[in-house]
Write an enzyme that holds these catalytic residues in place. Structure first.
Site, PDB file in Angstrom:
ATOM      1  NE  ARG A   1       0.535  -0.171   5.012  1.00 41.92           N
ATOM      2  CZ  ARG A   1      -0.444   0.622   6.011  1.00 41.92           C
ATOM      3  NH1 ARG A   1      -1.336   0.743   6.507  1.00 41.92           N
ATOM      4  NH2 ARG A   1       0.886  -0.084   7.264  1.00 41.92           N
TER       5      ARG A   1
ATOM      6  CE  LYS B   1       2.911   3.833   5.773  1.00 40.25           C
ATOM      7  NZ  LYS B   1       2.870   3.369   7.047  1.00 40.25           N
TER       8      LYS B   1
ATOM      9  CG  ASP C   1      -8.345  -1.203   0.712  1.00 39.40           C
ATOM     10  OD1 ASP C   1      -6.754  -1.664   1.085  1.00 39.40           O
ATOM     11  OD2 ASP C   1      -8.904  -1.097   1.447  1.00 39.40           O
TER      12      ASP C   1
ATOM     13  NE  ARG D   1      10.694  -1.778   4.183  1.00 40.56           N
ATOM     14  CZ  ARG D   1       9.121  -0.791   4.351  1.00 40.56           C
ATOM     15  NH1 ARG D   1       9.211  -1.673   5.572  1.00 40.56           N
ATOM     16  NH2 ARG D   1       9.094  -0.237   3.597  1.00 40.56           N
TER      17      ARG D   1
ATOM     18  CG  ASP E   1       7.992  -6.031   6.993  1.00 44.65           C
ATOM     19  OD1 ASP E   1       8.135  -7.001   8.467  1.00 44.65           O
ATOM     20  OD2 ASP E   1       6.745  -5.718   7.316  1.00 44.65           O
TER      21      ASP E   1
ATOM     22  CG  ASP F   1       6.030   0.702   7.916  1.00 40.89           C
ATOM     23  OD1 ASP F   1       6.592   1.976   7.354  1.00 40.89           O
ATOM     24  OD2 ASP F   1       6.175  -0.458   7.588  1.00 40.89           O
TER      25      ASP F   1
HETATM   26  P1  AMP Z   1       2.975  -2.866   7.894  1.00 43.25           P
HETATM   27  O1  AMP Z   1       2.018  -3.120   8.704  1.00 43.25           O
HETATM   28  O2  AMP Z   1       3.255  -1.295   6.914  1.00 43.25           O
HETATM   29  O3  AMP Z   1       4.310  -3.081   8.518  1.00 43.25           O
HETATM   30  O4  AMP Z   1       2.638  -3.399   6.781  1.00 43.25           O
HETATM   31  C1  AMP Z   1       3.238  -5.736   6.641  1.00 43.25           C
HETATM   32  C2  AMP Z   1       3.029  -5.680   4.754  1.00 43.25           C
HETATM   33  O5  AMP Z   1       0.969  -6.142   4.839  1.00 43.25           O
HETATM   34  C3  AMP Z   1       2.943  -5.250   3.744  1.00 43.25           C
HETATM   35  O6  AMP Z   1       3.260  -6.234   2.930  1.00 43.25           O
HETATM   36  C4  AMP Z   1       1.959  -4.140   3.595  1.00 43.25           C
HETATM   37  O7  AMP Z   1       2.378  -3.438   1.847  1.00 43.25           O
HETATM   38  C5  AMP Z   1       0.725  -5.181   3.647  1.00 43.25           C
HETATM   39  N1  AMP Z   1       0.116  -4.539   3.707  1.00 43.25           N
HETATM   40  C6  AMP Z   1      -1.226  -2.923   5.153  1.00 43.25           C
HETATM   41  N2  AMP Z   1      -1.733  -3.028   4.637  1.00 43.25           N
HETATM   42  C7  AMP Z   1      -2.110  -2.771   3.872  1.00 43.25           C
HETATM   43  C8  AMP Z   1      -3.610  -2.658   2.754  1.00 43.25           C
HETATM   44  N3  AMP Z   1      -4.482  -1.672   3.344  1.00 43.25           N
HETATM   45  N4  AMP Z   1      -3.703  -3.238   1.131  1.00 43.25           N
HETATM   46  C9  AMP Z   1      -2.697  -4.070   0.367  1.00 43.25           C
HETATM   47  N5  AMP Z   1      -1.048  -3.804   1.377  1.00 43.25           N
HETATM   48  C10 AMP Z   1      -1.365  -4.445   3.024  1.00 43.25           C
HETATM   49 MG    MG Z   2       5.800  -2.495   7.239  1.00 43.17          MG
END
Ligand code: AMP
Ligand code: MG
Length: 476
Positions: free
Chosen positions: A92, A112, A124, A182, A251, A261
C-alpha cells in the site's frame, strides 16, 4: 515551457528489475490537502512547479505525477511476529522517487495509501484517515524529541470511502525517509539464494548509508556493525522516551537506523516494563521492555543474510555479542542525563533501576515524573520523599555543576509534551467528523516538546482513567 526542477534522481529504480515493480498511484476522487510540512519541503530542497493547495493535494494523493518521479513498489520479505514471510513488499505504498537535499543527503519520497500494487495480496492498498494522521503526528513528534525517524511531508484526504470494519474516509500520507531499505529487503534475496542480488543490495546500502565501509577491510562486516550500532542507539532512544513501536518485524527495521512504520505505536503513560498497546500483539512479543532484545533478534536475522556474502559466522556472532553492551551504554547515557547526572559515576545504573522500579511500583507517569525532577532538585529531604528520591538528590547535587545549570539541562532532555495516546485518538475522532482543530493543535505543540506552552497545558497531562487508551491498531 515551465522548467521542472523537482530534481528527482531515482537510484533505487535503476537497480535490477527484481528489486521493484513499477506502479501507478490511483487518482483520488476529490483530493484535499490536510497537512503540508513546508519547513521539511524546504529542508530537503523539494521544488515544485506550483505550490497552491489544490496542486499539492493532487501531487501528494498520487493523482498527478510529480515531474521526474518514477513510482515503484519495493520487494521485501520479513519476519512478522517471529514467522517468516518470503514475500511482503510494498502493498500500500509507492516510492515515488529520491531527491538529493541541499545538505547532500539522499532521501526517499513515498506515498502510503495510494492504491494496490502487485504486492497487495488481498489488501486494497488504501489507507483511512486514522493511520495517516497518526503517522503524521507521531513521526514529527519523534523527530522533535531527538529520535531518528522518517518524516511527514503531507497528508491528503482522497474524498473516497475506504472499507474496514466500517466505512471510513480515505487518505494518503507522504513520508520522507533516508531510505526504505529494511532488514527484510536483505531477507528477500537471501530467501531466494540470490547472492548476486544480495551483493548489489549490500553495496547499494553501503554507498547510500555507510560509505565509510567502502574503505574497510571487510565492507559487509562493517555494514553489519554500523547497522547494529544505529539500531542499538535508536532503541535506546525509544526506551528513554517511553516509546513502544508495536510491530518490530524485520520488515519494519530500517537499515538507516530510522524509526519506520508507525502502526500501533504508542507512548507509555504510567511506567510499566511489560506494557503492550497493539491489539495484534497478543503474546507481548513487542512489549516496551522487550524492545532491546527484539532489536538483537532482528539483527541476528540480518546477520544470517550476510552469511551468503561470505562474512564468516564467527565474525558475525562476535559482532552481535557486542550488541547488549552497545545498547546498554547508549541507554545509560540517555537515562543519566534524564536524571540530571552529567558527571558519570559507577553506581548510576543502580540508581536508574531504582528510580524506574519506584515509578512502576507507584504507577507514576513516565514523562511527567522525569519532567518534575528538575523542580525537585532544591527540595529538602524528609519523610515525604521516597528513599530513591533522597538518594537521587544527593547524587545529583554532589556534582560540580551548579543546580540551575543541571535543571536547565534536564528540561532540555525531559519532554513536557509527548503525543499522548488519548490525544492522538481524540485528534483522529475529531478529524473524521471534519474538525481538524485538535490535530493542528497537537502538531503545533509537539513541535516544541521541551518548552512550556501557555494555553496548552492540557496536552501535557496524563489521561484520566476514563480517557486511557487500552488498545491501538495497525490500521491496515
Ligand atoms: P505494515 O503493517 O506496514 O508493516 O505492513 C505489512 C505488510 O502488509 C506490507 O507488505 C504491507 O504492504 C501490507 N499491507 C498493509 N496494509 C495493506 C493494505 N491496506 N493493502 C495492501 N497491503 C497492505
Ligand atoms: Mg511495514
Amino acid at each position: 515551457m515551465r522548467t521542472m526542477n523537482t530534481a528527482f534522481d531515482n537510484s533505487y529504480a535503476r537497480l535490477p528489475e527484481k528489486f521493484h515493480v513499477p506502479v501507478v498511484p490511483d487518482a483520488a476522487a476529490a483530493p484535499a490537502l490536510l497537512a503540508w510540512n513546508r519547513p521539511l519541503a524546504e529542508e530537503i530542497g523539494l521544488r515544485l512547479p506550483q505550490e497552491d493547495e489544490q496542486t499539492l493535494a493532487r501531487y501528494f494523493s498520487g493523482s498527478e505525477p510529480l515531474p521526474g518521479s518514477q513510482p515503484i513498489a519495493l520487494a521485501y520479505a520479513g519476519h512478522q511476529f517471529g514467522g517468516f514471510s518470503p514475500q511482503l513488499g510494498d502493498g500500500r505504498a509507492a516510492l515515488i522517487g529520491e531527491i538529493v537535499t541541499p545538505g547532500g543527503s539522499r532521501v526517499d519520497l513515498q506515498l502510503k495509501g495510494s492504491g494496490a500494487t502487485p504486492f497487495s495480496r488481498g489488501g486494497d492498498g488504501k489507507s483511512w484517515l486514522g493511520p495517516v494522521l497518526r503517522e503524521y503526528i507521531l513521526s514529527e513528534a519523534m523527530h522533535r524529541l531527538g529520535v531518528p525517524t522518517t518524516r511527514a511531508l503531507a497528508a491528503v484526504a482522497t474524498g473516497e470511502t475506504v472499507y474496514r470494519e466500517t466505512p471510513l474516509p480515505g487518505a494518503v500520507f507522504t513520508r520522507v525517509a533516508a531510505s526504505h531499505l529494511r532488514i527484510g529487503s536483505f531477507q528477500y534475496f537471501a530467501a531466494r539464494r540470490d547472492v548476486e542480488a544480495l551483493r548489489v543490495l549490500a553495496d547499494y546500502a553501503i554507498r547510500r548509508h555507510y560509505p565509510e565501509a567502502l574503505d574497510a577491510e571487510s565492507p559487509y562486516e562493517t555494514l553489519f556493525k554500523q547497522v547494529m550500532k544505529r539500531q542499538a542507539e535508536l532503541i535506546a532512544r525509544w526506551m528513554s522516551i517511553g516509546f513502544i513501536h508495536g510491530v518490530m518485524n524485520t520488515d519494519n527495521s530500517a537499515i538507516s537506523g530510522e524509526t519506520i512504520d508507525y502502526g500501533p505505536a504508542a507512548f507509555l503513560d504510567e511506567f510499566s516494563a511489560g506494557k503492550v498497546f497493539s491489539s495484534i500483539d497478543s503474546q507481548g512479543r513487542y512489549a516496551y521492555g522487550n524492545q532491546p532484545a527484539i532489536g538483537q533478534w532482528n539483527l541476528a536475522r540480518f546477520a544470517e543474510t550476510l552469511l551468503h556474502l561470505e562474512v564468516p559466522v564467527e565474525v558475525l556472532e562476535a559482532a552481535l555479542s557486542e550488541y547488549p553492551r552497545l545498547y546498554q551504554t547508549a541507554w545509560l547515557d540517555l537515562m543519566r542525563r534524564k536524571l540530571g547526572i552529567f558527571e558519570a559515576g559507577p553506581d548510576d545504573e543502580t540508581l536508574v533501576d531504582q528510580w524506574l522500579s519506584h515509578l512502576e511500583a507507584n504507577e507514576l507517569d513516565y514523562t511527567l515524573s522525569f519532567r518534575a525532577l528538575s523542580g525537585q532538585l532544591e527540595a529538602a529531604g524528609g519523610p515525604r520523599f521516597a528513599e530513591v528520591e533522597v538518594r537521587w538528590r544527593e547524587r545529583v547535587r554532589a556534582q560540580t555543576l551548579p543546580v540551575e545549570e543541571i535543571a536547565r539541562r534536564m528540561d532540555a532532555v525531559n519532554p513536557l509534551f509527548i503525543p499522548r495516546n488519548h490525544r492522538v485518538e481524540e485528534a483522529i475522532e475529531h478529524a473524521v467528523s471534519g474538525d481538524y482543530g485538535p490535530f493542528e493543535a497537537l502538531i503545533r505543540v509537539l513541535a516544541g516538546p521541551f518548552a512550556t506552552q501557555p494555553g496548552y497545558e492540557y496536552l501535557a497531562e496524563a489521561p484520566e482513567p476514563h480517557q486511557r487508551v487500552q488498545r491501538t491498531f495497525c490500521g491496515t
